[in-house]
Scaffold this motif. Sequence first.
Motif, PDB file in Angstrom:
ATOM      1  N   UNK A  30     116.496  20.943  63.315  1.00 23.28           N
ATOM      2  CA  UNK A  30     117.741  21.594  62.916  1.00 23.28           C
ATOM      3  C   UNK A  30     118.390  20.744  61.833  1.00 23.28           C
ATOM      4  N   UNK A  31     118.836  21.405  60.772  1.00 23.65           N
ATOM      5  CA  UNK A  31     119.486  20.666  59.697  1.00 23.65           C
ATOM      6  C   UNK A  31     119.624  21.522  58.454  1.00 23.65           C
ATOM      7  N   UNK A  32     119.760  20.829  57.319  1.00 28.29           N
ATOM      8  CA  UNK A  32     119.962  21.489  56.035  1.00 28.29           C
ATOM      9  C   UNK A  32     118.800  21.167  55.104  1.00 28.29           C
ATOM     10  N   UNK A  33     118.249  22.200  54.478  1.00 21.36           N
ATOM     11  CA  UNK A  33     117.144  22.022  53.538  1.00 21.36           C
ATOM     12  C   UNK A  33     117.674  21.323  52.287  1.00 21.36           C
ATOM     13  N   UNK A  34     117.062  20.195  51.924  1.00 21.54           N
ATOM     14  CA  UNK A  34     117.485  19.457  50.738  1.00 21.54           C
ATOM     15  C   UNK A  34     116.448  19.506  49.615  1.00 21.54           C
ATOM     16  N   UNK A  35     115.221  19.944  49.961  1.00 20.15           N
ATOM     17  CA  UNK A  35     114.189  20.075  48.939  1.00 20.15           C
ATOM     18  C   UNK A  35     113.117  21.039  49.435  1.00 20.15           C
ATOM     19  N   UNK A  36     112.593  21.836  48.525  1.00 17.25           N
ATOM     20  CA  UNK A  36     111.481  22.742  48.795  1.00 17.25           C
ATOM     21  C   UNK A  36     110.338  22.328  47.870  1.00 17.25           C
ATOM     22  N   UNK A  37     109.129  22.360  48.382  1.00 18.10           N
ATOM     23  CA  UNK A  37     107.970  21.979  47.580  1.00 18.10           C
ATOM     24  C   UNK A  37     107.602  23.137  46.651  1.00 18.10           C
ATOM     25  N   UNK A  38     108.208  23.153  45.470  1.00 17.68           N
ATOM     26  CA  UNK A  38     107.959  24.215  44.501  1.00 17.68           C
ATOM     27  C   UNK A  38     106.492  24.264  44.072  1.00 17.68           C
ATOM     28  N   UNK A  39     105.832  23.118  44.050  1.00 19.97           N
ATOM     29  CA  UNK A  39     104.419  23.092  43.666  1.00 19.97           C
ATOM     30  C   UNK A  39     103.588  23.908  44.663  1.00 19.97           C
ATOM     31  N   UNK A  40     103.900  23.796  45.958  1.00 23.91           N
ATOM     32  CA  UNK A  40     103.176  24.560  46.979  1.00 23.91           C
ATOM     33  C   UNK A  40     103.547  26.040  46.934  1.00 23.91           C
ATOM     34  N   UNK A  41     104.801  26.352  46.596  1.00 22.84           N
ATOM     35  CA  UNK A  41     105.203  27.752  46.447  1.00 22.84           C
ATOM     36  C   UNK A  41     104.433  28.370  45.284  1.00 22.84           C
ATOM     37  N   UNK A  42     104.331  27.636  44.185  1.00 25.09           N
ATOM     38  CA  UNK A  42     103.608  28.124  43.008  1.00 25.09           C
ATOM     39  C   UNK A  42     102.099  28.186  43.240  1.00 25.09           C
ATOM     40  N   UNK A  43     101.564  27.280  44.052  1.00 30.90           N
ATOM     41  CA  UNK A  43     100.131  27.211  44.318  1.00 30.90           C
ATOM     42  C   UNK A  43      99.903  26.935  45.809  1.00 30.90           C
ATOM     43  N   UNK A  44      99.971  27.992  46.649  1.00 32.49           N
ATOM     44  CA  UNK A  44      99.835  27.799  48.100  1.00 32.49           C
ATOM     45  C   UNK A  44      98.533  27.145  48.530  1.00 32.49           C
ATOM     46  N   UNK A  45      97.522  27.139  47.670  1.00 39.22           N
ATOM     47  CA  UNK A  45      96.254  26.503  48.042  1.00 39.22           C
ATOM     48  C   UNK A  45      96.424  25.005  48.283  1.00 39.22           C
ATOM     49  N   UNK A  46      97.514  24.407  47.773  1.00 36.33           N
ATOM     50  CA  UNK A  46      97.802  22.994  48.061  1.00 36.33           C
ATOM     51  C   UNK A  46      97.934  22.752  49.561  1.00 36.33           C
TER      52      UNK A  46
END
Length: 122
Positions: free
Chosen positions: A73-89
């Motif tokens: 439980x908490x607040x999202x401070x960062x999202x892995x944009x590289x994985x969003x752009x390339x889910x194969x990571x």
Amino acid sequence: MSDLPSDLKYTAEHEWVRAGEPVTVGITAHAAEALGELVYLELPAVGDAVTAGQVCGEIESTKSVSEVFSPVTGTVVEVNDAAVDDPSLVNSDPYGAGWLLRVDVEGDAALLSPEEYAALVD
């Protein structure tokens, strides 16, 4: 399942948490293998609140669509944009470059040790 990183905690829903400030969250290699080739990730936005045990995103593979549950439980401070752009990571490096979120945690979460998680999936 001897390839589980020993520095992580796990959930029965196949997410992992790496301690730190903020914590890092991802899905396990077991989950990535079961899902198959990942083609799409939907994750919460920076600033969104997440709750342990609640759905916080979605992963789509060539086989199926699965929910991602927040292990903390908490607040999202960062999202892995590289994985969003390339889910194969997530498939190729689920415990490294394929992480999903970083979260400022509020309180403690009930997480599994590597041994407890291994017993669950073996």
